[in-house]
Motif scaffolding. Sequence first.
Motif, mmCIF file in Angstrom:
data_model
loop_
_atom_site.group_PDB
_atom_site.id
_atom_site.type_symbol
_atom_site.label_atom_id
_atom_site.label_comp_id
_atom_site.label_asym_id
_atom_site.label_seq_id
_atom_site.Cartn_x
_atom_site.Cartn_y
_atom_site.Cartn_z
ATOM 1 N N THR A 1 -7.991 11.744 -8.343
ATOM 2 C CA THR A 1 -8.581 13.008 -8.767
ATOM 3 C C THR A 1 -9.547 13.583 -7.727
ATOM 4 O OG1 THR A 1 -10.282 11.828 -10.018
ATOM 5 C CG2 THR A 1 -8.306 12.513 -11.226
ATOM 6 N N ALA A 2 -10.168 12.743 -6.942
ATOM 7 C CA ALA A 2 -11.098 13.223 -5.914
ATOM 8 C C ALA A 2 -10.374 14.069 -4.873
ATOM 9 C CB ALA A 2 -11.803 12.051 -5.247
ATOM 10 N N LEU A 3 -9.133 13.709 -4.554
ATOM 11 C CA LEU A 3 -8.348 14.457 -3.570
ATOM 12 C C LEU A 3 -7.333 15.390 -4.225
ATOM 13 C CD1 LEU A 3 -7.662 11.706 -0.875
ATOM 14 C CD2 LEU A 3 -9.373 13.533 -0.840
ATOM 15 N N GLU A 4 -7.310 15.435 -5.564
ATOM 16 C CA GLU A 4 -6.363 16.231 -6.333
ATOM 17 C C GLU A 4 -4.926 15.953 -5.893
ATOM 18 O OE1 GLU A 4 -8.167 20.227 -5.847
ATOM 19 O OE2 GLU A 4 -8.412 20.117 -8.033
ATOM 20 N N ARG A 5 -4.554 14.687 -6.018
ATOM 21 C CA ARG A 5 -3.179 14.328 -5.693
ATOM 22 C C ARG A 5 -2.797 13.011 -6.366
ATOM 23 N NH1 ARG A 5 -3.391 12.692 0.739
ATOM 24 N NH2 ARG A 5 -4.064 10.537 0.455
ATOM 25 N N PHE A 6 -1.518 12.905 -6.659
ATOM 26 C CA PHE A 6 -0.950 11.647 -7.107
ATOM 27 C C PHE A 6 -0.433 10.940 -5.868
ATOM 28 C CE2 PHE A 6 -0.815 14.110 -10.984
ATOM 29 C CZ PHE A 6 -1.080 13.167 -11.973
ATOM 30 N N GLU A 7 -0.707 9.662 -5.763
ATOM 31 C CA GLU A 7 -0.298 8.879 -4.596
ATOM 32 C C GLU A 7 0.645 7.776 -5.052
ATOM 33 O OE1 GLU A 7 -4.577 9.384 -2.296
ATOM 34 O OE2 GLU A 7 -4.224 7.590 -3.516
ATOM 35 N N ILE A 8 1.658 7.514 -4.232
ATOM 36 C CA ILE A 8 2.555 6.406 -4.518
ATOM 37 C C ILE A 8 2.280 5.305 -3.502
ATOM 38 C CG2 ILE A 8 4.498 7.381 -3.184
ATOM 39 C CD1 ILE A 8 6.312 6.010 -5.373
ATOM 40 N N TYR A 9 2.176 4.092 -4.036
ATOM 41 C CA TYR A 9 1.938 2.915 -3.207
ATOM 42 C C TYR A 9 3.155 2.006 -3.297
ATOM 43 C CZ TYR A 9 -2.898 4.368 -2.849
ATOM 44 O OH TYR A 9 -4.034 5.075 -2.571
ATOM 45 N N VAL A 10 3.589 1.533 -2.147
ATOM 46 C CA VAL A 10 4.699 0.580 -2.069
ATOM 47 C C VAL A 10 4.126 -0.691 -1.470
ATOM 48 C CG1 VAL A 10 6.955 0.104 -1.066
ATOM 49 C CG2 VAL A 10 6.390 2.423 -1.809
ATOM 50 N N ASP A 11 4.211 -1.764 -2.229
ATOM 51 C CA ASP A 11 3.608 -3.031 -1.799
ATOM 52 C C ASP A 11 2.163 -2.829 -1.343
ATOM 53 O OD1 ASP A 11 5.914 -4.424 -2.439
ATOM 54 O OD2 ASP A 11 6.719 -4.293 -0.406
ATOM 55 N N SER A 12 1.403 -2.095 -2.136
ATOM 56 C CA SER A 12 -0.031 -1.847 -1.942
ATOM 57 C C SER A 12 -0.383 -0.920 -0.784
ATOM 58 C CB SER A 12 -0.802 -3.159 -1.802
ATOM 59 O OG SER A 12 -0.611 -3.951 -2.950
ATOM 60 N N ALA A 13 0.607 -0.352 -0.097
ATOM 61 C CA ALA A 13 0.335 0.594 0.993
ATOM 62 C C ALA A 13 0.780 1.985 0.562
ATOM 63 C CB ALA A 13 1.075 0.174 2.260
ATOM 64 N N ILE A 14 -0.030 2.988 0.867
ATOM 65 C CA ILE A 14 0.325 4.347 0.474
ATOM 66 C C ILE A 14 1.603 4.791 1.189
ATOM 67 C CG2 ILE A 14 -1.183 5.455 2.163
ATOM 68 C CD1 ILE A 14 -1.709 7.602 -0.088
ATOM 69 N N ALA A 15 2.520 5.366 0.408
ATOM 70 C CA ALA A 15 3.812 5.791 0.948
ATOM 71 C C ALA A 15 3.990 7.305 0.867
ATOM 72 C CB ALA A 15 4.947 5.096 0.197
ATOM 73 N N GLY A 16 3.095 7.980 0.144
ATOM 74 C CA GLY A 16 3.196 9.426 0.028
ATOM 75 C C GLY A 16 2.322 9.940 -1.091
ATOM 76 N N TYR A 17 2.377 11.262 -1.298
ATOM 77 C CA TYR A 17 1.532 11.879 -2.315
ATOM 78 C C TYR A 17 2.099 13.240 -2.708
ATOM 79 C CZ TYR A 17 -0.133 14.340 1.819
ATOM 80 O OH TYR A 17 -0.192 15.086 2.965
ATOM 81 N N VAL A 18 1.676 13.726 -3.856
ATOM 82 C CA VAL A 18 1.946 15.098 -4.286
ATOM 83 C C VAL A 18 0.599 15.720 -4.637
ATOM 84 C CG1 VAL A 18 2.533 14.414 -6.684
ATOM 85 C CG2 VAL A 18 3.270 16.629 -5.815
#
Length: 103
Positions: A9-26
Amino acid sequence: MSTEVRNNTALERFEIYVDSAIAGYVEYQDTVSERAFVHTEIYPQHEGQGYGRVLIEAALNATRAEGLGALPMCPMVHHFIETRPQYLSMVPHWARDRLGLPQ
């Protein structure tokens, strides 16, 4: 591989993590009654593996659970909703015509 979607919410985005590493966001911007999805990014090493679909689906489900509508300004989110009629009801009628979505 394990995946997890988090709402940052701080960055206003949903983030996807793959094996605990960020893989992308919307990224999104909230209004009083809708959440406008403005940009989706899947990092190159994770492209073509279905993570965009997982991310957008989780973001829309969370948005629905919060009682907000969706404004798919981002082409990836727009395509996702356009090809999955069960999410079309999240887009307000006034926005469907403007965004080229079925009524």
